[in-house]
Design a protein around this motif. Structure first.
Motif, PDB file in Angstrom:
ATOM      1  N   MET A   6       0.930  -1.269  -0.091  1.00  0.00           N
ATOM      2  CA  MET A   6       0.055  -0.127   0.080  1.00  0.00           C
ATOM      3  C   MET A   6       1.017   1.236  -0.290  1.00  0.00           C
ATOM      4  O   MET A   6       1.935   1.122   0.836  1.00  0.00           O
ATOM      5  CB  MET A   6      -1.040  -0.002   1.309  1.00  0.00           C
ATOM      6  N   LYS A   7       0.562   2.136  -0.871  1.00  0.00           N
ATOM      7  CA  LYS A   7       1.353   3.675  -0.799  1.00  0.00           C
ATOM      8  C   LYS A   7       0.591   4.700  -0.102  1.00  0.00           C
ATOM      9  O   LYS A   7      -0.668   4.518  -0.124  1.00  0.00           O
ATOM     10  CB  LYS A   7       1.091   3.962  -2.265  1.00  0.00           C
ATOM     11  N   LYS A   8       1.288   5.369   0.665  1.00  0.00           N
ATOM     12  CA  LYS A   8       0.668   6.403   1.499  1.00  0.00           C
ATOM     13  C   LYS A   8       1.500   7.594   1.174  1.00  0.00           C
ATOM     14  O   LYS A   8       2.666   7.857   1.476  1.00  0.00           O
ATOM     15  CB  LYS A   8       0.807   6.070   2.963  1.00  0.00           C
ATOM     16  N   ILE A   9       0.738   8.451   0.811  1.00  0.00           N
ATOM     17  CA  ILE A   9       1.273   9.876   0.633  1.00  0.00           C
ATOM     18  C   ILE A   9       1.134  10.797   1.906  1.00  0.00           C
ATOM     19  O   ILE A   9       0.112  10.769   2.623  1.00  0.00           O
ATOM     20  CB  ILE A   9       0.629  10.588  -0.460  1.00  0.00           C
ATOM     21  N   ILE A  10       2.386  11.351   2.298  1.00  0.00           N
ATOM     22  CA  ILE A  10       2.296  12.237   3.554  1.00  0.00           C
ATOM     23  C   ILE A  10       2.998  13.427   3.399  1.00  0.00           C
ATOM     24  O   ILE A  10       3.790  13.636   2.531  1.00  0.00           O
ATOM     25  CB  ILE A  10       3.035  11.436   4.781  1.00  0.00           C
ATOM     26  N   ALA A  11       2.196  14.735   3.584  1.00  0.00           N
ATOM     27  CA  ALA A  11       2.580  16.062   3.378  1.00  0.00           C
ATOM     28  C   ALA A  11       3.769  16.280   4.537  1.00  0.00           C
ATOM     29  O   ALA A  11       3.647  15.854   5.798  1.00  0.00           O
ATOM     30  CB  ALA A  11       1.671  16.927   3.753  1.00  0.00           C
ATOM     31  N   LEU A  12       4.956  16.766   3.922  1.00  0.00           N
ATOM     32  CA  LEU A  12       5.955  16.935   4.764  1.00  0.00           C
ATOM     33  C   LEU A  12       6.415  18.402   4.878  1.00  0.00           C
ATOM     34  O   LEU A  12       6.530  19.196   4.036  1.00  0.00           O
ATOM     35  CB  LEU A  12       7.245  16.108   3.979  1.00  0.00           C
ATOM     36  N   VAL A  13       6.382  18.849   6.075  1.00  0.00           N
ATOM     37  CA  VAL A  13       6.845  20.254   6.643  1.00  0.00           C
ATOM     38  C   VAL A  13       8.342  20.185   7.385  1.00  0.00           C
ATOM     39  O   VAL A  13       8.470  19.560   8.062  1.00  0.00           O
ATOM     40  CB  VAL A  13       5.992  21.172   7.291  1.00  0.00           C
ATOM     41  N   ARG A  14       9.266  20.309   6.556  1.00  0.00           N
ATOM     42  CA  ARG A  14      10.732  20.267   7.211  1.00  0.00           C
ATOM     43  C   ARG A  14      10.883  21.185   8.126  1.00  0.00           C
ATOM     44  O   ARG A  14      11.582  20.966   9.209  1.00  0.00           O
ATOM     45  CB  ARG A  14      11.864  20.315   6.046  1.00  0.00           C
ATOM     46  N   GLY A  15      10.323  22.522   8.069  1.00  0.00           N
ATOM     47  CA  GLY A  15      10.481  23.405   9.023  1.00  0.00           C
ATOM     48  C   GLY A  15      11.681  24.166   9.126  1.00  0.00           C
ATOM     49  O   GLY A  15      12.709  24.318   8.088  1.00  0.00           O
ATOM     50  N   ASP A  16      11.913  24.961  10.264  1.00  0.00           N
ATOM     51  CA  ASP A  16      13.032  26.116  10.271  1.00  0.00           C
ATOM     52  C   ASP A  16      14.136  25.393  11.212  1.00  0.00           C
ATOM     53  O   ASP A  16      13.935  24.368  11.686  1.00  0.00           O
ATOM     54  CB  ASP A  16      12.446  27.365  10.747  1.00  0.00           C
ATOM     55  N   GLY A  17      15.109  26.241  11.449  1.00  0.00           N
ATOM     56  CA  GLY A  17      16.255  25.850  12.294  1.00  0.00           C
ATOM     57  C   GLY A  17      16.674  24.466  12.039  1.00  0.00           C
ATOM     58  O   GLY A  17      17.132  24.200  11.061  1.00  0.00           O
TER      59      GLY A  17
END
Ligand code: IPM
Ligand code: MG
Length: 383
Positions: free
Chosen positions: A1-12
Motif C-alpha cells: 500500500m502506498k501512503k502519501i504524507i505531506a512533509l513540512v521540514r520546518g526551520d532551524g
C-alpha cells in the motif's frame, strides 16, 4: 500500500531532524507493507524566503488535501525579530499550527510521556520520583476552541459596539494602548462530548484511569467540562474517573506516578501541563505529539520540542522526539509493526548508551555522543 504524507521540514534544525525521522519512517513502514511517499509542503520562515508567506496558500491547501502531515517545528527568533517585527502576523508557530488545527478540526492532541530509565539522571526530578516503565502519562489535550480560538470563532456573534466595549480583538488588531482586552474562551457541548468519549475509549484500551483536569471550582466552562466528563464516564464503568484541578495537577507533575493515566485537559491547560511533564523526561527533545480528527482521520504529527535554531546546520539536534512522532504516525496510518519497531529501536539505542549532546550528562564516553544523522543511522540499524 502506498501512503502519501505531506512533509513540512520546518526551520532551524527542523530539516536535519526531519531528514533522519523521514528515513526511519520510510524504512519502518516497510515492515507493514506500507510505502510512504513524502510530498513537500513548505511552511515556516524557510517558506517565507521563497513564497513571501510562512503559510503559502498552495502548501496549506495541499497539506489539508493530503490529510496526513509530518510536521517539523517552525519558527526562528532571528526572523521573528526582523521580518516578524514588521509583519507579526507572519510568525509561523501560531500562523501555521493554528490554521492547520482549525481547518482539519484536529480535536485530539496526544502527548504520551515515555520515560526512559536511561535518561533518569537528566530529569530535574529527584531520582526516586522518576517513574519506571509501569507509569504511563498519556496527555490528550483538547486542541480546538477554548481560549485559543474564542475571539476568532465567536467574533461574528458580537456587534462592533459590544466588541469595542468588551475589548474583544483579534491578536493582529491589538495596538497596545487598549483599556481592556478580552480573550473569549468557549466549549461546545457536542465537541467536548466527542472529545471525552475518545479519551475514555483510549483509557479503556490501555487499561488506564482517566484523569480529567479542570478549574471547576472557579470557572463555568470547567464546571460544564466536569459535568460532561462525569456523564460520559457513565458510559465507561470499567474506567476509573478522577477529577483534578489544574493547579494541583501542575503540582503533581513533580511526582509523575500520581498522574498515572490518560489525562484529559483543555487546550490552554494541556499546552502548559504537557511541557511541564515533558521536562521530567530528561529533555524536551524526547517529546512526541500527534493531533487527530477523530471523525475524518486527518492528522498531524509533530514534536513538542522546537526548532533548536542555535544548533541549525551543525548536525547536533536530537531527532528522537521526531522519530517517536513518526512511530505515532505509523500506528495511525496502519503500520503498527513499524511503529513498535521504532519505539523499541529508540529504547535500545539509549540502552546502549548512544546520546545526542542534549542527552549527555558529561559522564558518558565521548565517542558515544553522536550527531543528528548518526543518531538516525543508529535507530535505523536497530530497526
Ligand atoms: C504547542 C505549541 C503551540 C501551542 C504554539 C506554537 C502555537 O506551544 O504545540 O504546544 O500553543 O499549541
Ligand atoms: Mg506548547
Amino acid at each position: 500500500m502506498k501512503k502519501i504524507i505531506a512533509l513540512v521540514r520546518g526551520d532551524g534544525s527542523g530539516p536535519e531532524m526531519m531528514a533522519v525521522a523521514c528515513a526511519v519512517a520510510v524504512e519502518a513502514a516497510k515492515k507493514d507493507g506500507v510505502e510512504i511517499v513524502f510530498e513537500e509542503t513548505p511552511m515556516g520562515w524557510c517558506a517565507y524566503k521563497e513564497y513571501g508567506d510562512t503559510l503559502p496558500p498552495q502548501s496549506f491547501k495541499r497539506a489539508v488535501e493530503i490529510g496526513t502531515i509530518f510536521f517539523g517545528a517552525v519558527g526562528d527568533p532571528a526572523f521573528d525579530n526582523t521580518i516578524g517585527g514588521e509583519k507579526p502576523e507572519m510568525k509561523p508557530e501560531a500562523r501555521c499550527l493554528l490554521a492547520l488545527r482549525k481547518r482539519m478540526a484536529l480535536l485530539l492532541n496526544f502527548r504520551p510521556m515515555i520515560f526512559y530509565p536511561e535518561l533518569r539522571h537528566l530529569s530535574p526530578l529527584r531520582p526516586e520520583l522518576i517513574p519506571d516503565w509501569v507509569v504511563k502519562q498519556i496527555f490528550i489535550r483538547f486542541l480546538l476552541q477554548d481560549t485559543y480560538f474564542g475571539n476568532l470563532d465567536l467574533m461574528d456573534l458580537f456587534p462592533i459596539e459590544i466588541r469595542v466595549s468588551l475589548g474583544i480583538k483579534l491578536k493582529k488588531d491589538v495596538i497596545g494602548d487598549e483599556d481592556m482586552i478580552t480573550d473569549l474562551a468557549y466549549f461546545f457541548r457536542e465537541t467536548v462530548e466527542k472529545y471525552m468519549r475518545a479519551a475514555f475509549i483510549h483509557a479503556q484500551q490501555l487499561g488506564l484511569p482517566l484523569i480529567s483536569v479542570d478549574k471547576a471550582n472557579v470557572m463555568s466552562r470547567y464546571e460544564f467540562w466536569r459535568k460532561i466528563a462525569t456523564k460520559i464516564g457513565g458510559e465507561f464503568p470499567d474506567v476509573p474517573l478522577r477529577h483534578q484541578f489544574v493547579d494541583s495537577a501542575n503540582a503533581l507533575l513533580f511526582v509523575p506516578e500520581k498522574l498515572h493515566g490518560v489525562i484529559a485537559c483543555g487546550n490552554e491547560h494541556g499546552d502548559i501541563l504537557s511541557d511541564g511533564a515533558a521536562a521530567a523526561l530528561g529533555s524536551m527533545g524526547m517529546m512526541c505529539s500527534s493531533a487527530i480528527n477523530p471523525d475524518t482521520g486527518a492528522a498531524m504529527f509533530e514534536s513538542g520540542a522546537g526548532t533548536a535554531p542555535s544548533l541549525a546546520g551543525q548536525d547536533k539536534a536530537n531527532p528522537l522526539g521526531r522519530i517517536l512522532s513518526a512511530a505515532l504516525m505509523l500506528r495511525h496510518i496502519g503500520a503498527p509493526v513499524g511503529a513498535e519497531a521504532i519505539e523499541k529501536a529508540v529504547m535500545l539505542v539509549l540502552r546502549d548508551g548512544w546520546r545526542t549532546a542534549d542527552l549527555s550528562s558529561g559522564t558518558e564516553c565521548s565517542d558515544k555522543i553522536i550527531g543528528t544523522r548518526a543518531m538516525g543511522e543508529k535507530v535505523l540499524s536497530y530497526l
